[in-house]
Design a protein around this motif. Structure first.
Motif, PDB file in Angstrom:
ATOM      1  N   THR A 157       0.817  -1.215   0.000  1.00 30.21           N
ATOM      2  CA  THR A 157       0.000   0.000   0.000  1.00 30.21           C
ATOM      3  C   THR A 157       0.849   1.262   0.000  1.00 30.21           C
ATOM      4  O   THR A 157       0.348   2.347  -0.287  1.00 30.21           O
ATOM      5  CB  THR A 157      -0.968   0.022   1.202  1.00 30.21           C
ATOM      6  N   PHE A 158       2.130   1.111   0.308  1.00 28.09           N
ATOM      7  CA  PHE A 158       3.059   2.241   0.244  1.00 28.09           C
ATOM      8  C   PHE A 158       4.110   2.038  -0.848  1.00 28.09           C
ATOM      9  O   PHE A 158       4.379   2.951  -1.624  1.00 28.09           O
ATOM     10  CB  PHE A 158       3.753   2.432   1.599  1.00 28.09           C
ATOM     11  N   GLY A 159       4.709   0.863  -0.892  1.00 27.53           N
ATOM     12  CA  GLY A 159       5.804   0.616  -1.826  1.00 27.53           C
ATOM     13  C   GLY A 159       5.412   0.757  -3.282  1.00 27.53           C
ATOM     14  O   GLY A 159       6.186   1.279  -4.095  1.00 27.53           O
ATOM     15  N   VAL A 160       4.215   0.307  -3.641  1.00 31.24           N
ATOM     16  CA  VAL A 160       3.782   0.411  -5.044  1.00 31.24           C
ATOM     17  C   VAL A 160       3.569   1.872  -5.444  1.00 31.24           C
ATOM     18  O   VAL A 160       4.151   2.341  -6.431  1.00 31.24           O
ATOM     19  CB  VAL A 160       2.518  -0.441  -5.300  1.00 31.24           C
ATOM     20  N   PRO A 161       2.749   2.660  -4.711  1.00 36.21           N
ATOM     21  CA  PRO A 161       2.562   4.052  -5.121  1.00 36.21           C
ATOM     22  C   PRO A 161       3.807   4.929  -4.984  1.00 36.21           C
ATOM     23  O   PRO A 161       3.878   6.000  -5.585  1.00 36.21           O
ATOM     24  CB  PRO A 161       1.431   4.551  -4.216  1.00 36.21           C
ATOM     25  N   MET A 162       4.799   4.478  -4.209  1.00 33.65           N
ATOM     26  CA  MET A 162       6.045   5.239  -4.130  1.00 33.65           C
ATOM     27  C   MET A 162       6.755   5.329  -5.477  1.00 33.65           C
ATOM     28  O   MET A 162       7.602   6.196  -5.685  1.00 33.65           O
ATOM     29  CB  MET A 162       6.997   4.590  -3.113  1.00 33.65           C
ATOM     30  N   THR A 163       6.408   4.440  -6.397  1.00 30.50           N
ATOM     31  CA  THR A 163       7.006   4.441  -7.734  1.00 30.50           C
ATOM     32  C   THR A 163       6.181   5.254  -8.726  1.00 30.50           C
ATOM     33  O   THR A 163       6.615   5.468  -9.854  1.00 30.50           O
ATOM     34  CB  THR A 163       7.119   3.007  -8.283  1.00 30.50           C
TER      35      THR A 163
ATOM     36  N   PHE B  18      -7.439  -6.611   0.945  1.00 34.68           N
ATOM     37  CA  PHE B  18      -7.849  -6.394  -0.437  1.00 34.68           C
ATOM     38  C   PHE B  18      -9.216  -5.731  -0.535  1.00 34.68           C
ATOM     39  O   PHE B  18      -9.613  -5.259  -1.607  1.00 34.68           O
ATOM     40  CB  PHE B  18      -7.876  -7.725  -1.215  1.00 34.68           C
ATOM     41  N   HIS B  19      -9.960  -5.675   0.547  1.00 37.94           N
ATOM     42  CA  HIS B  19     -11.325  -5.166   0.518  1.00 37.94           C
ATOM     43  C   HIS B  19     -11.325  -3.636   0.604  1.00 37.94           C
ATOM     44  O   HIS B  19     -11.142  -3.060   1.668  1.00 37.94           O
ATOM     45  CB  HIS B  19     -12.138  -5.759   1.674  1.00 37.94           C
ATOM     46  N   CYS B  20     -11.494  -2.979  -0.573  1.00 34.50           N
ATOM     47  CA  CYS B  20     -11.451  -1.504  -0.614  1.00 34.50           C
ATOM     48  C   CYS B  20     -10.184  -0.989   0.048  1.00 34.50           C
ATOM     49  O   CYS B  20     -10.211  -0.012   0.807  1.00 34.50           O
ATOM     50  CB  CYS B  20     -12.683  -0.914   0.046  1.00 34.50           C
ATOM     51  N   ASN B  21      -9.052  -1.679  -0.252  1.00 35.53           N
ATOM     52  CA  ASN B  21      -7.771  -1.361   0.382  1.00 35.53           C
ATOM     53  C   ASN B  21      -7.901  -1.327   1.899  1.00 35.53           C
ATOM     54  O   ASN B  21      -7.413  -0.413   2.585  1.00 35.53           O
ATOM     55  CB  ASN B  21      -7.213  -0.041  -0.148  1.00 35.53           C
ATOM     56  N   GLY B  22      -8.572  -2.356   2.416  1.00 33.55           N
ATOM     57  CA  GLY B  22      -8.740  -2.450   3.866  1.00 33.55           C
ATOM     58  C   GLY B  22      -9.454  -1.250   4.440  1.00 33.55           C
ATOM     59  O   GLY B  22      -9.161  -0.802   5.547  1.00 33.55           O
ATOM     60  N   TRP B  23     -10.442  -0.724   3.656  1.00 29.82           N
ATOM     61  CA  TRP B  23     -11.194   0.484   4.065  1.00 29.82           C
ATOM     62  C   TRP B  23     -10.250   1.636   4.409  1.00 29.82           C
ATOM     63  O   TRP B  23     -10.555   2.480   5.239  1.00 29.82           O
ATOM     64  CB  TRP B  23     -12.119   0.189   5.247  1.00 29.82           C
ATOM     65  N   CYS B  24      -9.079   1.615   3.801  1.00 22.62           N
ATOM     66  CA  CYS B  24      -8.045   2.650   3.996  1.00 22.62           C
ATOM     67  C   CYS B  24      -7.365   2.590   5.369  1.00 22.62           C
ATOM     68  O   CYS B  24      -6.586   3.479   5.718  1.00 22.62           O
ATOM     69  CB  CYS B  24      -8.603   4.056   3.763  1.00 22.62           C
ATOM     70  N   PHE B  25      -7.618   1.529   6.140  1.00 14.18           N
ATOM     71  CA  PHE B  25      -6.974   1.421   7.455  1.00 14.18           C
ATOM     72  C   PHE B  25      -5.465   1.176   7.400  1.00 14.18           C
ATOM     73  O   PHE B  25      -4.766   1.510   8.370  1.00 14.18           O
ATOM     74  CB  PHE B  25      -7.670   0.366   8.311  1.00 14.18           C
ATOM     75  N   PRO B  26      -4.897   0.631   6.307  1.00 14.48           N
ATOM     76  CA  PRO B  26      -3.426   0.583   6.277  1.00 14.48           C
ATOM     77  C   PRO B  26      -2.828   1.979   6.422  1.00 14.48           C
ATOM     78  O   PRO B  26      -1.805   2.163   7.084  1.00 14.48           O
ATOM     79  CB  PRO B  26      -3.132  -0.005   4.889  1.00 14.48           C
ATOM     80  N   TRP B  27      -3.486   2.949   5.825  1.00 17.86           N
ATOM     81  CA  TRP B  27      -3.006   4.332   5.890  1.00 17.86           C
ATOM     82  C   TRP B  27      -3.416   4.996   7.203  1.00 17.86           C
ATOM     83  O   TRP B  27      -2.663   5.805   7.751  1.00 17.86           O
ATOM     84  CB  TRP B  27      -3.533   5.102   4.677  1.00 17.86           C
ATOM     85  N   THR B  28      -4.602   4.678   7.712  1.00 15.80           N
ATOM     86  CA  THR B  28      -5.059   5.274   8.975  1.00 15.80           C
ATOM     87  C   THR B  28      -4.128   4.932  10.134  1.00 15.80           C
ATOM     88  O   THR B  28      -3.657   5.811  10.864  1.00 15.80           O
ATOM     89  CB  THR B  28      -6.472   4.778   9.322  1.00 15.80           C
TER      90      THR B  28
END
Length: 291
Positions: A88-94, A235-245
């Motif tokens: 959730t971080f490593g991919v968009p860092m590119t 994988f569910h809606c990017n974990g409802w955005c909780f990886p980032w929260t």
């Protein structure tokens, strides 16, 4: 046409007064302010926020070395593991876009998503190799395949060029990752599991992910450093955005491959879990495997 309003004069965007909103900044801040706090727990594994930041940058670096960049799609078929979180971080860092695949779907549907989303890389958990193997056979062009060889996984075979740990070991922990030039740039591609036709792709942008992540913290009344148990699939809606929260709050992510009562209650007691997602009935399930 030039505005005569004095409030519009000499007030253009620049690095001193404007930065595109992106959840990538949450990780950078937590690693800087709380480098030694525990970020991720998975079985016997423990990572600090500094280590997680390094691992995400290694992933970004390794992907970049393989030609992945702005607008490319990187797919993950993964249980709730450190690799899935780091994506959730490593991919968009590119500058690339994360496509987290629903591990419950059949090979035909997965193949459609990989082809429709034009995935250039597929990182896949060994446990789901039977479905992925069938899906790859249906593709006209095979993506680069990397295996997640999680010791806690059940069975399966390795299908890829190398495993995830070896892949990121080839990356640079000091990789100068890319901040989005525009906060409306895509950060993730999610697919609906449509029942009347092919799945539909839904795109998240950096701004939306950032705001939704902070909205979770506000609506849940989170304070301090929460300890979040991953009963909700990442994988569910990017974990409802909780990886980032949870990352924004420098909390702790407790990974959970299988949703079953014994594992949940054990983790709650052992790690003093403060938050989790799920209907109350989930807490009473003797054995509920998310796939």
């Amino acid at each position: 046409m030039t505005s005569s309003n004095p409030y519009d004069m000499n007030l253009g965007k620049n690095a001193a007064n404007y930065v595109p909103l992106s959840p990538l900044g949450f990780l950078e801040r937590s690693a800087s302010v709380y480098p030694n706090r525990t970020s991720v727990i998975h079985g016997d594994l423990r990572f600090t926020w500094k280590q997680t930041y390094d691992r995400c940058r290694r992933l970004a670096s390794a992907l970049t070395k393989r030609g992945i960049g702005i607008g490319d799609t990187v797919a993950f078929m993964a249980a709730n593991t450190p690799a899935a979180f780091e994506a959730t971080f490593g991919v968009p860092m590119t500058g690339a876009v994360l496509c987290a695949l629903n591990i419950r779907l059949d090979a035909e549907t997965i193949a459609f998503m990989l082809q429709h989303g034009e995935a250039k890389v597929l990182v896949t958990d060994r446990e789901f190799s039977p479905v992925i193997k069938k899906a790859l056979m249906q593709l006209s062009k095979r993506p680069l395949v990397i295996d997640i060889d999680d010791p806690l996984g059940l069975g399966g075979e390795l299908l890829g060029e190398c495993d995830y740990e070896a892949f990121i070991d080839g990356g640079d922990p000091e990789f100068p990752w890319r901040w989005p030039a525009d906060e409306w740039e895509a950060i993730a591609l999610n697919y609906t599991s449509g029942t009347t036709g092919n799945p539909k792709g839904v795109v998240y942008h950096h701004r939306g992910a950032y705001i939704n992540a902070l909205g979770n913290a506000v609506n849940w009344g989170m304070s301090g450093h929460p300890v979040y148990l991953w009963t909700l699939p990442m994988f569910h809606c990017n974990g409802w955005c909780f990886p980032w929260t949870i990352t924004a709050l420098a909390g702790t992510h407790v990974c959970l491959r299988r949703v079953e009562a014994a594992s949940m209650f054990s983790a709650i007691e052992a790690y003093e879990v403060t938050h989790m997602c799920g209907a109350p009935i989930v807490m009473g399930m003797p054995s509920y495997n998310i796939h």
